[in-house]
Design a protein around this motif. Structure first.
Motif, PDB file in Angstrom:
ATOM      1  N   GLU A   1       0.488  -1.512   0.020  1.00  0.00           N
ATOM      2  CA  GLU A   1      -0.220  -0.184  -0.061  1.00  0.00           C
ATOM      3  C   GLU A   1       1.035   1.063   0.417  1.00  0.00           C
ATOM      4  O   GLU A   1       2.102   1.599   1.251  1.00  0.00           O
ATOM      5  CB  GLU A   1      -0.962   0.280   1.571  1.00  0.00           C
ATOM      6  N   ARG A   2       0.828   2.834  -0.851  1.00  0.00           N
ATOM      7  CA  ARG A   2       1.948   3.210  -1.546  1.00  0.00           C
ATOM      8  C   ARG A   2       1.758   4.316   0.492  1.00  0.00           C
ATOM      9  O   ARG A   2       2.860   4.603   0.753  1.00  0.00           O
ATOM     10  CB  ARG A   2       1.251   3.798  -2.049  1.00  0.00           C
ATOM     11  N   ARG A   3       0.992   4.892   0.758  1.00  0.00           N
ATOM     12  CA  ARG A   3       0.688   5.766   1.825  1.00  0.00           C
ATOM     13  C   ARG A   3       1.204   4.943   2.716  1.00  0.00           C
ATOM     14  O   ARG A   3       1.903   5.714   3.568  1.00  0.00           O
ATOM     15  CB  ARG A   3      -0.362   5.772   1.840  1.00  0.00           C
TER      16      ARG A   3
ATOM     17  N   THR B   1       3.295  11.241  -4.614  1.00  0.00           N
ATOM     18  CA  THR B   1       4.543  11.137  -3.540  1.00  0.00           C
ATOM     19  C   THR B   1       4.895  12.305  -3.240  1.00  0.00           C
ATOM     20  O   THR B   1       4.536  11.776  -1.862  1.00  0.00           O
ATOM     21  CB  THR B   1       5.917  10.396  -4.467  1.00  0.00           C
ATOM     22  N   ALA B   2       4.486  13.527  -2.975  1.00  0.00           N
ATOM     23  CA  ALA B   2       4.736  14.877  -2.870  1.00  0.00           C
ATOM     24  C   ALA B   2       2.636  14.457  -1.552  1.00  0.00           C
ATOM     25  O   ALA B   2       3.312  14.871  -0.636  1.00  0.00           O
ATOM     26  CB  ALA B   2       3.899  15.997  -3.481  1.00  0.00           C
ATOM     27  N   TRP B   3       1.604  14.419  -2.123  1.00  0.00           N
ATOM     28  CA  TRP B   3       0.808  13.575  -0.840  1.00  0.00           C
ATOM     29  C   TRP B   3       0.514  12.561   0.026  1.00  0.00           C
ATOM     30  O   TRP B   3       0.548  13.633   1.185  1.00  0.00           O
ATOM     31  CB  TRP B   3      -0.457  13.247  -1.816  1.00  0.00           C
ATOM     32  N   ASP B   4       1.891  11.520  -0.051  1.00  0.00           N
ATOM     33  CA  ASP B   4       1.813  10.716   0.523  1.00  0.00           C
ATOM     34  C   ASP B   4       3.455  11.865   1.683  1.00  0.00           C
ATOM     35  O   ASP B   4       2.928  11.626   3.091  1.00  0.00           O
ATOM     36  CB  ASP B   4       2.654   9.487  -0.169  1.00  0.00           C
TER      37      ASP B   4
ATOM     38  N   ASP C   1      -5.082   7.238  -2.505  1.00  0.00           N
ATOM     39  CA  ASP C   1      -6.307   8.615  -1.239  1.00  0.00           C
ATOM     40  C   ASP C   1      -6.556   9.225  -1.116  1.00  0.00           C
ATOM     41  O   ASP C   1      -6.019  10.136  -1.995  1.00  0.00           O
ATOM     42  CB  ASP C   1      -4.105   7.952  -0.170  1.00  0.00           C
ATOM     43  N   PRO C   2      -6.835   9.965   0.133  1.00  0.00           N
ATOM     44  CA  PRO C   2      -7.051  11.511  -0.129  1.00  0.00           C
ATOM     45  C   PRO C   2      -5.802  12.493   0.035  1.00  0.00           C
ATOM     46  O   PRO C   2      -5.126  12.055   0.108  1.00  0.00           O
ATOM     47  CB  PRO C   2      -7.722  11.393   1.457  1.00  0.00           C
ATOM     48  N   ARG C   3      -6.043  13.616  -1.112  1.00  0.00           N
ATOM     49  CA  ARG C   3      -5.106  14.447  -1.256  1.00  0.00           C
ATOM     50  C   ARG C   3      -4.270  14.853   0.246  1.00  0.00           C
ATOM     51  O   ARG C   3      -5.341  15.525   0.461  1.00  0.00           O
ATOM     52  CB  ARG C   3      -5.097  15.035  -2.119  1.00  0.00           C
ATOM     53  N   VAL C   4      -3.214  15.163   0.698  1.00  0.00           N
ATOM     54  CA  VAL C   4      -3.237  16.078   1.983  1.00  0.00           C
ATOM     55  C   VAL C   4      -1.852  17.213   1.123  1.00  0.00           C
ATOM     56  O   VAL C   4      -0.689  16.222   1.074  1.00  0.00           O
ATOM     57  CB  VAL C   4      -2.335  15.277   3.072  1.00  0.00           C
ATOM     58  N   LEU C   5      -2.351  17.946   0.953  1.00  0.00           N
ATOM     59  CA  LEU C   5      -1.455  18.969   0.196  1.00  0.00           C
ATOM     60  C   LEU C   5      -0.905  19.542   0.783  1.00  0.00           C
ATOM     61  O   LEU C   5      -0.699  19.975   1.858  1.00  0.00           O
ATOM     62  CB  LEU C   5      -2.415  19.743  -0.479  1.00  0.00           C
TER      63      LEU C   5
END
Length: 195
Positions: A4-6, A29-32, A167-171
């Motif tokens: 799982e990526r995140r 990758t930036a959001w994660d 996954d939800p974006r975490v900016l």
């Protein structure tokens, strides 16, 4: 098997300390990285597809006493594949490159990347002259990779096979001047902010 990526990103960045500089690639990758916890040592790239590995090289050469970790996606690294040859020739011992490979262009419509058709980025890195490169497919290997990021004193690349996810974006912060100044302050202290 695909990770799982995140969760893989969170594992790689767990207990990172203050000496690790991070250059996340575009999009996921930036959001994660932001979801794992923003950090003054994170230098997010916005709109610079294919550039993460070269920015990491520049930081590694300029800051030889610091570890530099580039975490990018397969699509971005394929776009900047020539960077692998330049990095191998420069051979910075403090640079680590991790490619989160879901075998598709996640930001433009999920078209398959070349890795879906057998292109092996770890083999490409070895052919370019990287002393170490491997593909990671399970939780045990991701833990070993985390240890290598923090303790191996050698240039390496790892491809982490991850599942496609939404996954939800975490900016993270988007202002380029702010990100540059924040990183300079993290590297040089408060004197950097006034220069």
């Amino acid at each position: 098997m695909r990770l799982e990526r995140r969760a893989a990103m969170a594992t790689l960045l767990a207990d990172r300390g203050d000496d690790l500089l991070l250059v996340p690639g575009l999009g996921s990758t930036a959001w994660d990285a932001a979801a794992a916890g923003d950090n003054d040592g994170n230098f997010y790239l916005w709109g610079a597809m294919g550039g993460a590995a070269m920015v990491g090289l520049g930081l590694a050469l300029a800051q030889p006493a610091r570890k530099v970790l580039v975490i990018t996606g397969d699509g971005e690294q394929l776009m900047g594949m020539g960077a692998l040859a330049t990095i191998a020739v420069q051979h910075p011992r403090n640079l680590r490159i991790v490619v989160l490979d879901n075998e598709c262009y996640g930001e433009t419509g999920l078209q398959p990347t070349h890795t879906a058709f057998g292109v092996d980025l770890a083999a490409v890195a070895l052919a370019c002259g990287f002393p170490h490169a491997r593909t990671v497919r399970d939780a045990e290997e991701i833990e070993a990779l985390r240890a290598d990021i923090h303790h191996r004193d050698e240039l390496f690349l790892a491809v982490v096979k991850v599942a496609l996810s939404d996954d939800p974006r975490v900016l993270p912060p988007r202002d380029g001047a702010y990100l540059k100044n924040r990183l300079r302050t993290a590297l040089l202290g408060e004197q950097a902010a006034v220069e």
